[in-house]
Design an enzyme around this catalytic site. Sequence first.
Site, PDB file in Angstrom:
ATOM      1  N   ASP A   1     -15.280  11.890   4.175  1.00 29.36           N
ATOM      2  CA  ASP A   1     -16.736  11.807   4.321  1.00 29.36           C
ATOM      3  C   ASP A   1     -17.486  12.896   3.564  1.00 29.36           C
ATOM      4  O   ASP A   1     -18.573  13.304   3.950  1.00 29.36           O
ATOM      5  CB  ASP A   1     -17.081  11.903   5.818  1.00 29.36           C
ATOM      6  CG  ASP A   1     -16.359  13.073   6.484  1.00 29.36           C
ATOM      7  OD1 ASP A   1     -16.008  14.033   5.770  1.00 29.36           O
ATOM      8  OD2 ASP A   1     -16.147  13.028   7.711  1.00 29.36           O
TER       9      ASP A   1
ATOM     10  N   GLU B   1      -9.038   7.069   5.657  1.00 38.04           N
ATOM     11  CA  GLU B   1      -9.692   7.654   6.846  1.00 38.04           C
ATOM     12  C   GLU B   1     -11.062   6.996   7.064  1.00 38.04           C
ATOM     13  O   GLU B   1     -12.098   7.644   7.139  1.00 38.04           O
ATOM     14  CB  GLU B   1      -9.852   9.175   6.737  1.00 38.04           C
ATOM     15  CG  GLU B   1     -10.138   9.861   8.057  1.00 38.04           C
ATOM     16  CD  GLU B   1     -10.322  11.377   7.913  1.00 38.04           C
ATOM     17  OE1 GLU B   1     -11.396  11.824   7.500  1.00 38.04           O
ATOM     18  OE2 GLU B   1      -9.354  12.104   8.212  1.00 38.04           O
TER      19      GLU B   1
ATOM     20  N   GLU C   1     -22.030  14.357   6.849  1.00 36.91           N
ATOM     21  CA  GLU C   1     -20.807  13.535   6.821  1.00 36.91           C
ATOM     22  C   GLU C   1     -20.989  12.141   7.433  1.00 36.91           C
ATOM     23  O   GLU C   1     -20.438  11.160   6.928  1.00 36.91           O
ATOM     24  CB  GLU C   1     -19.660  14.269   7.513  1.00 36.91           C
ATOM     25  CG  GLU C   1     -19.113  15.463   6.733  1.00 36.91           C
ATOM     26  CD  GLU C   1     -19.863  16.754   6.976  1.00 36.91           C
ATOM     27  OE1 GLU C   1     -20.948  16.724   7.622  1.00 36.91           O
ATOM     28  OE2 GLU C   1     -19.384  17.809   6.523  1.00 36.91           O
TER      29      GLU C   1
ATOM     30  N   HIS D   1     -17.264  26.422  10.570  1.00 40.24           N
ATOM     31  CA  HIS D   1     -17.957  26.246   9.290  1.00 40.24           C
ATOM     32  C   HIS D   1     -19.058  25.203   9.318  1.00 40.24           C
ATOM     33  O   HIS D   1     -19.737  25.007   8.318  1.00 40.24           O
ATOM     34  CB  HIS D   1     -16.955  25.866   8.192  1.00 40.24           C
ATOM     35  CG  HIS D   1     -16.449  24.452   8.286  1.00 40.24           C
ATOM     36  ND1 HIS D   1     -15.613  24.034   9.266  1.00 40.24           N
ATOM     37  CD2 HIS D   1     -16.684  23.366   7.509  1.00 40.24           C
ATOM     38  CE1 HIS D   1     -15.320  22.751   9.094  1.00 40.24           C
ATOM     39  NE2 HIS D   1     -15.971  22.318   8.039  1.00 40.24           N
TER      40      HIS D   1
ATOM     41  N   ARG E   1     -22.266  23.133   9.211  1.00 40.67           N
ATOM     42  CA  ARG E   1     -23.631  23.500   8.832  1.00 40.67           C
ATOM     43  C   ARG E   1     -24.604  23.387  10.001  1.00 40.67           C
ATOM     44  O   ARG E   1     -25.513  24.177  10.149  1.00 40.67           O
ATOM     45  CB  ARG E   1     -24.139  22.573   7.725  1.00 40.67           C
ATOM     46  CG  ARG E   1     -23.440  22.708   6.403  1.00 40.67           C
ATOM     47  CD  ARG E   1     -24.102  21.774   5.391  1.00 40.67           C
ATOM     48  NE  ARG E   1     -23.440  21.813   4.101  1.00 40.67           N
ATOM     49  CZ  ARG E   1     -22.440  21.000   3.756  1.00 40.67           C
ATOM     50  NH1 ARG E   1     -21.993  20.112   4.609  1.00 40.67           N
ATOM     51  NH2 ARG E   1     -21.891  21.079   2.561  1.00 40.67           N
TER      52      ARG E   1
ATOM     53  N   HIS F   1     -14.624  31.227   6.528  1.00 36.87           N
ATOM     54  CA  HIS F   1     -15.071  30.267   5.511  1.00 36.87           C
ATOM     55  C   HIS F   1     -15.890  30.988   4.450  1.00 36.87           C
ATOM     56  O   HIS F   1     -16.514  32.015   4.727  1.00 36.87           O
ATOM     57  CB  HIS F   1     -15.914  29.185   6.192  1.00 36.87           C
ATOM     58  CG  HIS F   1     -15.972  27.903   5.426  1.00 36.87           C
ATOM     59  ND1 HIS F   1     -16.938  27.652   4.497  1.00 36.87           N
ATOM     60  CD2 HIS F   1     -15.172  26.811   5.447  1.00 36.87           C
ATOM     61  CE1 HIS F   1     -16.743  26.451   3.979  1.00 36.87           C
ATOM     62  NE2 HIS F   1     -15.677  25.914   4.536  1.00 36.87           N
TER      63      HIS F   1
HETATM   64  N1  UDP Z   1      -7.114  24.920   6.619  1.00 34.30           N
HETATM   65  C1  UDP Z   1      -6.414  25.692   5.707  1.00 34.30           C
HETATM   66  N2  UDP Z   1      -6.709  27.028   5.636  1.00 34.30           N
HETATM   67  C2  UDP Z   1      -7.637  27.627   6.419  1.00 34.30           C
HETATM   68  C3  UDP Z   1      -8.365  26.819   7.346  1.00 34.30           C
HETATM   69  C4  UDP Z   1      -8.070  25.475   7.411  1.00 34.30           C
HETATM   70  O1  UDP Z   1      -5.567  25.195   4.962  1.00 34.30           O
HETATM   71  O2  UDP Z   1      -7.841  28.832   6.297  1.00 34.30           O
HETATM   72  C5  UDP Z   1      -6.836  23.476   6.655  1.00 34.30           C
HETATM   73  C6  UDP Z   1      -6.640  22.866   8.027  1.00 34.30           C
HETATM   74  O3  UDP Z   1      -5.283  22.887   8.416  1.00 34.30           O
HETATM   75  C7  UDP Z   1      -7.139  21.446   7.854  1.00 34.30           C
HETATM   76  C8  UDP Z   1      -8.210  21.595   6.806  1.00 34.30           C
HETATM   77  O4  UDP Z   1      -7.984  22.828   6.145  1.00 34.30           O
HETATM   78  O5  UDP Z   1      -6.144  20.593   7.336  1.00 34.30           O
HETATM   79  C9  UDP Z   1      -9.560  21.572   7.500  1.00 34.30           C
HETATM   80  O6  UDP Z   1     -10.534  21.925   6.658  1.00 34.30           O
HETATM   81  P1  UDP Z   1     -12.035  22.145   7.129  1.00 34.30           P
HETATM   82  O7  UDP Z   1     -12.037  22.671   8.524  1.00 34.30           O
HETATM   83  O8  UDP Z   1     -12.669  22.937   6.055  1.00 34.30           O
HETATM   84  O9  UDP Z   1     -12.659  20.702   7.051  1.00 34.30           O
HETATM   85  P2  UDP Z   1     -12.791  19.499   8.048  1.00 34.30           P
HETATM   86  O10 UDP Z   1     -11.441  19.143   8.566  1.00 34.30           O
HETATM   87  O11 UDP Z   1     -13.750  19.886   9.129  1.00 34.30           O
HETATM   88  O12 UDP Z   1     -13.347  18.405   7.192  1.00 34.30           O
END
Ligand code: UDP
Length: 378
Positions: free
Chosen positions: A97, A119, A133, A212, A214, A244
Amino acid sequence: MTVRILVTMGTRPEIIKLGPVCQELSRRSGVELEVFWTGQHIELAAGLADLFDLKISHNGSKVMGEPDLAGKFSVMAQQIGGVLRQKRYDWVVVQGDTITAAAAAVAGFYNCVPVAHVEAGLRTGNLHSPWPEEFDRRVITLSSSVHFAPTAMARDALLREGVPSRDVILTGNTVVDALLHVREQVQGNYRPRDPDIAKLPKGRKLVLATLHRRETIGEGHRNVLRALRTLARDGDKVVALPVHLNPEVRGEVLDVLEDEPGVYLLAPLQYPDFVHLLSRAWTVVTDSGGLQEEAPTFGLQILITRDTTERPECVSAGFGKLVGTDYGAIVEGVRRLTADDRPLLLETANPFGDGRASLRIADRLLAPAVNALVAANR
Ligand code: UDP
């Protein structure tokens, strides 16, 4: 017959979740695979391409310089559209997304290239949360010819919106494929790449945190951070927080937690290091979507610092609790999950997948009958 596929990605979660799909496609014969990398999260992607043996065929540029989402969207859509016009592609694959995924889906639709959405079907029902998103998801659904739903709930959401059932495939989430791919490497005597991980005191209960989103920047984030500070001062716990790179988020974190003993502020971690910490954690405090899907593989109970989730399976299977950004609920929840002398792990299977999602996706993308039908409808 060769099937020509352009896989598009630009953020950390997209590489993690599309890496296994690309690996699976590369193993199949009759596939011409190209990867378009938009660079939306350039700094967070370190090491990820190598982890999944990804070869970037097209590198987007100038996205980071764009001041707003609309600017980023239009630059990406133009660049991806340019590639799609160079030859005849059978599929453009998008994931999740993000702005990258929305721009790629729209570019695919406008250029009459069938879009496959990995997804698909996640919904909160609130167009403004998570923002942007939820909007991106709906735009991508409208643009797509095939929808790979990670769970039965996601599939049903698509069917309720009128997507024909023949175009919706229940696959599981590819994040479980990725997680299983790296989990073996990071247990036992794994030596983390980030030297700061070695500084975490081993005798204390590890609370892993990320934030993280917003829409909770400001007082919401500060409540979460104050709760983490209180928990670190309990003495029996240690808080690890990979910070982040968003400058607003960084500023808030440093304001509340800098120089706080018991809190370890880390740089964004490479995926294997992060999975290593997940395997050591007692609980997780997070607003991340991906973590709600990953924590169940480790049996972890987590606190989700959001009011709604598009991944309710995490909550209904008993792994996640929605606590919003409520200071008291976070402190109480973490204390409850760390009160024993062992982590309170669940044995329930991960509701998001069995590690074979990429296989099912590749099967569908390469099915000759499906491709003939999609081509005929172009
Ligand atoms: N992740 C990572 N390093 C970090 C923090 C998160 O590799 O320092 C991984 C985590 O395991 C997951 C993904 O990044 O697979 C999540 O990313 P984020 O939280 O940025 O995005 P969202 O999942 O909310 O779209």
